[in-house]
Design a protein around this motif. Structure first.
Motif, PDB file in Angstrom:
ATOM      1  N   PRO A   1       0.817  -1.229   0.000  1.00 19.06           N
ATOM      2  CA  PRO A   1       0.000   0.000   0.000  1.00 19.06           C
ATOM      3  C   PRO A   1       0.845   1.271   0.000  1.00 19.06           C
ATOM      4  O   PRO A   1       0.478   2.249  -0.666  1.00 19.06           O
ATOM      5  CB  PRO A   1      -0.823  -0.132   1.289  1.00 19.06           C
ATOM      6  CG  PRO A   1      -0.905  -1.591   1.544  1.00 19.06           C
ATOM      7  CD  PRO A   1       0.406  -2.146   1.082  1.00 19.06           C
ATOM      8  N   ALA A   2       1.964   1.241   0.742  1.00 14.02           N
ATOM      9  CA  ALA A   2       2.825   2.426   0.758  1.00 14.02           C
ATOM     10  C   ALA A   2       3.435   2.674  -0.616  1.00 14.02           C
ATOM     11  O   ALA A   2       3.515   3.817  -1.083  1.00 14.02           O
ATOM     12  CB  ALA A   2       3.929   2.257   1.804  1.00 14.02           C
ATOM     13  N   LEU A   3       3.860   1.579  -1.288  1.00 14.51           N
ATOM     14  CA  LEU A   3       4.412   1.735  -2.628  1.00 14.51           C
ATOM     15  C   LEU A   3       3.347   2.202  -3.616  1.00 14.51           C
ATOM     16  O   LEU A   3       3.613   3.053  -4.483  1.00 14.51           O
ATOM     17  CB  LEU A   3       5.029   0.414  -3.096  1.00 14.51           C
ATOM     18  CG  LEU A   3       6.305  -0.038  -2.368  1.00 14.51           C
ATOM     19  CD1 LEU A   3       6.733  -1.414  -2.846  1.00 14.51           C
ATOM     20  CD2 LEU A   3       7.427   0.968  -2.578  1.00 14.51           C
ATOM     21  N   LYS A   4       2.136   1.624  -3.484  1.00 17.10           N
ATOM     22  CA  LYS A   4       1.052   2.062  -4.374  1.00 17.10           C
ATOM     23  C   LYS A   4       0.698   3.524  -4.117  1.00 17.10           C
ATOM     24  O   LYS A   4       0.448   4.286  -5.061  1.00 17.10           O
ATOM     25  CB  LYS A   4      -0.176   1.174  -4.169  1.00 17.10           C
ATOM     26  CG  LYS A   4      -0.018  -0.234  -4.726  1.00 17.10           C
ATOM     27  CD  LYS A   4      -1.296  -1.042  -4.538  1.00 17.10           C
ATOM     28  CE  LYS A   4      -1.138  -2.442  -5.136  1.00 17.10           C
ATOM     29  NZ  LYS A   4      -2.368  -3.261  -4.947  1.00 17.10           N
ATOM     30  N   LEU A   5       0.666   3.902  -2.846  1.00 21.69           N
ATOM     31  CA  LEU A   5       0.398   5.298  -2.525  1.00 21.69           C
ATOM     32  C   LEU A   5       1.493   6.193  -3.091  1.00 21.69           C
ATOM     33  O   LEU A   5       1.212   7.267  -3.643  1.00 21.69           O
ATOM     34  CB  LEU A   5       0.293   5.474  -1.006  1.00 21.69           C
ATOM     35  CG  LEU A   5       0.072   6.903  -0.505  1.00 21.69           C
ATOM     36  CD1 LEU A   5      -1.254   7.440  -1.039  1.00 21.69           C
ATOM     37  CD2 LEU A   5       0.098   6.943   1.024  1.00 21.69           C
ATOM     38  N   GLY A   6       2.740   5.739  -2.978  1.00 16.82           N
ATOM     39  CA  GLY A   6       3.842   6.512  -3.536  1.00 16.82           C
ATOM     40  C   GLY A   6       3.733   6.650  -5.045  1.00 16.82           C
ATOM     41  O   GLY A   6       3.966   7.733  -5.602  1.00 16.82           O
ATOM     42  N   LYS A   7       3.371   5.536  -5.708  1.00 17.80           N
ATOM     43  CA  LYS A   7       3.199   5.602  -7.161  1.00 17.80           C
ATOM     44  C   LYS A   7       2.027   6.509  -7.536  1.00 17.80           C
ATOM     45  O   LYS A   7       2.100   7.258  -8.527  1.00 17.80           O
ATOM     46  CB  LYS A   7       2.983   4.197  -7.719  1.00 17.80           C
ATOM     47  CG  LYS A   7       4.227   3.313  -7.668  1.00 17.80           C
ATOM     48  CD  LYS A   7       3.937   1.932  -8.253  1.00 17.80           C
ATOM     49  CE  LYS A   7       5.196   1.061  -8.211  1.00 17.80           C
ATOM     50  NZ  LYS A   7       4.933  -0.310  -8.757  1.00 17.80           N
ATOM     51  N   ALA A   8       0.933   6.429  -6.749  1.00 19.16           N
ATOM     52  CA  ALA A   8      -0.222   7.288  -7.027  1.00 19.16           C
ATOM     53  C   ALA A   8       0.143   8.758  -6.847  1.00 19.16           C
ATOM     54  O   ALA A   8      -0.248   9.618  -7.653  1.00 19.16           O
ATOM     55  CB  ALA A   8      -1.387   6.915  -6.106  1.00 19.16           C
ATOM     56  N   VAL A   9       0.888   9.049  -5.789  1.00 16.38           N
ATOM     57  CA  VAL A   9       1.326  10.430  -5.561  1.00 16.38           C
ATOM     58  C   VAL A   9       2.243  10.886  -6.687  1.00 16.38           C
ATOM     59  O   VAL A   9       2.132  12.015  -7.190  1.00 16.38           O
ATOM     60  CB  VAL A   9       2.029  10.546  -4.195  1.00 16.38           C
ATOM     61  CG1 VAL A   9       2.688  11.904  -4.034  1.00 16.38           C
ATOM     62  CG2 VAL A   9       1.035  10.308  -3.066  1.00 16.38           C
TER      63      VAL A   9
ATOM     64  N   LEU B   1       2.289   9.670  -9.743  1.00 18.01           N
ATOM     65  CA  LEU B   1       1.488   9.817 -10.960  1.00 18.01           C
ATOM     66  C   LEU B   1       0.667  11.104 -10.909  1.00 18.01           C
ATOM     67  O   LEU B   1       0.546  11.823 -11.913  1.00 18.01           O
ATOM     68  CB  LEU B   1       0.565   8.608 -11.116  1.00 18.01           C
ATOM     69  CG  LEU B   1      -0.224   8.513 -12.428  1.00 18.01           C
ATOM     70  CD1 LEU B   1       0.734   8.359 -13.606  1.00 18.01           C
ATOM     71  CD2 LEU B   1      -1.192   7.334 -12.381  1.00 18.01           C
ATOM     72  N   THR B   2       0.088  11.402  -9.737  1.00 18.33           N
ATOM     73  CA  THR B   2      -0.660  12.645  -9.579  1.00 18.33           C
ATOM     74  C   THR B   2       0.250  13.851  -9.797  1.00 18.33           C
ATOM     75  O   THR B   2      -0.122  14.831 -10.453  1.00 18.33           O
ATOM     76  CB  THR B   2      -1.294  12.708  -8.178  1.00 18.33           C
ATOM     77  OG1 THR B   2      -2.134  11.578  -7.992  1.00 18.33           O
ATOM     78  CG2 THR B   2      -2.099  13.982  -8.006  1.00 18.33           C
ATOM     79  N   ASP B   3       1.434  13.762  -9.251  1.00 17.78           N
ATOM     80  CA  ASP B   3       2.385  14.858  -9.426  1.00 17.78           C
ATOM     81  C   ASP B   3       2.765  15.032 -10.892  1.00 17.78           C
ATOM     82  O   ASP B   3       2.882  16.160 -11.388  1.00 17.78           O
ATOM     83  CB  ASP B   3       3.635  14.575  -8.589  1.00 17.78           C
ATOM     84  CG  ASP B   3       4.690  15.653  -8.735  1.00 17.78           C
ATOM     85  OD1 ASP B   3       4.464  16.778  -8.285  1.00 17.78           O
ATOM     86  OD2 ASP B   3       5.758  15.360  -9.325  1.00 17.78           O
ATOM     87  N   LYS B   4       2.940  13.882 -11.584  1.00 18.90           N
ATOM     88  CA  LYS B   4       3.384  13.947 -12.980  1.00 18.90           C
ATOM     89  C   LYS B   4       2.261  14.349 -13.919  1.00 18.90           C
ATOM     90  O   LYS B   4       2.458  15.207 -14.805  1.00 18.90           O
ATOM     91  CB  LYS B   4       3.940  12.580 -13.399  1.00 18.90           C
ATOM     92  CG  LYS B   4       4.489  12.550 -14.807  1.00 18.90           C
ATOM     93  CD  LYS B   4       5.079  11.184 -15.124  1.00 18.90           C
ATOM     94  CE  LYS B   4       5.648  11.146 -16.541  1.00 18.90           C
ATOM     95  NZ  LYS B   4       6.227   9.814 -16.870  1.00 18.90           N
TER      96      LYS B   4
END
Length: 679
Positions: free
Chosen positions: A590-598, A600-603
């Motif tokens: 979940p932390a990695l997915k949250l990091g990827k989501a953040v 992706l949102t940033d990008k």
């Protein structure tokens, strides 16, 4: 004393390349000096009053309402015995490492890190206040990170060091919150002042104090590998084996128990109950996880987790003296076992070089061993002594220290009017049986039967005359001999007859401690000794009959067998109850997915919005530029051209010809007349 190993670290780290031949012996010299100083401190403090040296450190705030912080050194019986323990084992490990690490390309860097770790441990022991202790605590974590990941070119080693570092930080967050809570109540970090305050007031009914105690305990949960944060310790075996002996058997993991002993007065009864339960679960879970392991070092790692659970359980039920006694005895026989594992692994490396496909054979898998009692007889003898200590057989140190803890748990349960409290001693006795079982299993796999690889077992020896280098054998023999009960008590069946546990010098009597009338019940001690001995012998016997006729074939390497047990229950314990998988799915993924989501949102969103605004700005700027160039500038240019044209026209009218002037005047008069007539 603190500066000596730290100087060793600085010299070897920055000038190690200029000392290619003498760096190891320089480190051993500094370790020897530290050990001599430790003996001197121990001789002064053991039968005398504590020595406390303190000075002003820094102040915060204005002069009238400033908070003053002190720093100092606290030398008492507990500090004295811990200094001897740390410096002695550090010295033996460094001597052992001269031969074990010989030829390593980062040889001097290894000894530098050992010096840094020793200095960090000494700083924890000498600290007279919790702020200094926390600084040493963090330095120990950093030094262990360097040592676990010493062979950082191996992916497993670098991942293990990072895992240990991060999981320890989780526990350290709780420790830091506990320290802040203590300071908010008493405005001091000084251990002497805090102990005096608690001894006089005995504020045991505060829920906030319970939370503070649990916060302090979180530091122990991380550093001493207690349930559920014990998952880092088995992976930490990726470091060199002498490192495992030093920091994961004798010193670093024991720092959590030392912290609990130092702060024992701060724990309320509710906090102590939680500590006892967690220690009890850790002792059981570590023993179960070790049952079916095949890596010689991982078996010892899970054993360390189990024994640390015993120590924490002893503190929770109100007998920190017994826990510290077991900490000391465990340090010697567990360090001996790890160094013995180092000799076996070193011998396997030496012999497997004769095989063409030796890189595919696991040197640490006990299924690749067997029959080493004849090839390594001195090592086998040392193993038997350390084996007796960890199993808790009579006449060995482990028998005394385990009996002290188990009898205290029994007395503690008897002092409460509820049968559920007896689960604590019951699980403790089950852990005794488990220890005897998995250690006997390791003994049979490694030393009995026949050697299982297709090579001459004699190739495992260091030379024809010596099974291993004397530099490796001497530390192992010394540590193994310290597993005998005679070094701790005159009566090998009664820990209280000894100089260490019976003297009651280690910790001052405090209100929360187990009542001596109950703890000193000789009937409980007798029943405990008999029951623990029966369970240990039963575990040895069961393992002997189960594994004495091994079905492993000669010449078949361990990789040909299943990596994990086929039985689902055995696989459940082998995988450490799937705690790693649980953390991976509930926290890591979940932390990695949250990091990827953040990310992706940033990008896509934030960066996309910024790019859109940037493009809009550019387009707008171009439109404004076109308008400015073609309309604004065009209008100005038109007016300029028209003004120039009018000027040129006017200049032509002023040609200097008189008839032209008459003609222009006549035309002007006609325009005036026409305008009057028609407008």
């Amino acid at each position: 004393m603190l500066l000596i190993p730290f100087i060793s670290f600085l010299v070897l780290f920055f000038f190690g390349k200029k000392l290619p031949r003498y760096g190891d012996w320089f480190a051993i010299l500094t370790a020897s000096i530290s050990f001599v100083f430790a003996l001197g401190i121990f001789s002064f403090t053991w039968n005398g009053p504590p020595l406390h040296f303190r000075w002003n450190w820094f102040s915060l705030g204005e002069s009238t309402g400033a908070s003053h912080f002190t720093a100092g050194i606290l030398l008492d019986s507990l500090a004295g015995i811990m200094l001897v323990l740390v410096t002695f084992i550090s010295l033996l490990v460094q001597i052992f490492s001269v031969s074990y690490m010989h030829g390593d390309k980062q040889y001097n860097r290894y000894f530098a890190y050992l010096g840094l770790f020793t200095a960090a441990m000494i700083s924890i022991i000498l600290a007279d206040n919790l702020l200094l202790l926390f600084m040493g605590w963090e330095l120990v974590g950093f030094a262990s990170y360097l040592l676990i990941g010493f062979w950082f070119e191996k992916k497993a080693a670098s991942q293990a060091s990072l895992k240990a570092f991060l999981i320890n930080r989780l526990g350290d967050v709780g420790l830091l919150l506990g320290l802040f809570g203590l300071y908010s109540l008493f405005q001091t970090f000084d251990l002497t002042e805090l102990n005096s305050t608690f001894s006089l007031q005995n504020p045991t009914d505060s829920a906030f104090l319970t939370l503070i105690g649990l916060g302090l305990f979180c530091g122990c949960v991380g550093k001493s590998a207690q349930f559920p944060l014990q998952v880092w310790l088995p992976d930490a075996m990726q470091g060199p084996t002498p490192v495992s002996a030093l920091i994961h058997a004798a010193t670093m993991v024991a720092a959590g128990v030392y912290l609990l002993a130092r702060c024992y007065a701060f724990f309320t009864p509710d906090a102590l109950l939680v500590i006892a339960i967690i220690g009890n679960l850790t002792a059981l879970s570590g023993g179960l996880a070790a049952l079916f392991q095949t890596d010689i070092k991982r078996i010892l790692a899970y054993s360390t987790i189990s024994q640390l659970g015993f120590m924490v359980m002893g503190i929770g039920i109100g007998n920190p003296e017994a826990s510290l006694f077991h900490l000391i005895t465990h340090a010697f026989f567990k360090a001996a076992l790890f160094l013995i594992a180092g000799i076996v692994i070193h011998a396997m490396h030496h012999g497997l070089n004769e095989l063409p496909d030796h890189e595919t054979v696991d040197r640490q898998d006990i299924r690749n061993m067997g029959g080493l009692q004849k090839i390594l007889p001195v090592t086998f003898f040392a193993y038997l002594l350390a084996f007796g200590g960890i199993v808790g057989l009579p006449f060995f140190s482990g028998f005394l220290s385990k009996d002290a803890i188990l009898s205290s748990t029994w007395a503690w349960a008897a002092s409460h009017d509820h049968p559920l409290y007896y689960f604590i001693p019951a699980i403790g006795f089950i852990s005794v049986w488990l220890t005897a079982f998995y250690m006997t299993r390791q003994l049979i796999f490694v030393f009995f039967g026949k050697f299982r690889l297709n090579l001459d077992p004699k190739t495992l020896r260091h030379s024809i005359r010596n099974e291993a280098s004397p530099i490796m054998l001497v530390p192992v023999i010394l540590l193994a001999l310290l597993s005998l009960a005679t070094f701790y008590a005159v009566n090998p069946f009664n820990a209280e007859s000894g100089w260490l546990y019976g003297s009651q010098h280690l910790i001052k009597q405090l209100p929360n401690m187990l009542p001596k009338a109950i703890a000193g019940n000789h009937e409980i001690h007798l029943y405990t000794a008999i029951l623990s001995t029966i369970l240990a012998l039963a575990g040895i016997t069961f393992a002997w009959f189960k594994y004495r006729n091994l079905e492993l074939k000669i010449g078949r390497v361990a990789s040909a067998y299943p990596e994990e047990p086929i039985n689902p229950v055995a696989r459940f314990t082998f995988r450490q109850f799937y705690l790693d998988e649980l953390y991976r799915f509930t926290i890591l993924k979940p932390a990695l997915k949250l990091g990827k989501a953040v990310a992706l949102t940033d990008k896509k969103v934030i960066d996309g919005l910024l790019h859109f605004l940037g493009m809009g700005t550019v387009v707008g700027a171009k439109i404004i530029g076109w308008f400015d160039k073609n309309l604004v500038d065009g209008t100005v240019h038109l007016l300029t051209w028209f003004s120039g044209w009018l000027g040129k026209l006017g200049r032509k009218l002023q040609g200097g010809q008189l008839q032209s002037y008459y003609l222009y005047a006549l035309l002007g008069l006609m325009l005036v007349v026409l305008s009057i007539l028609f407008l």
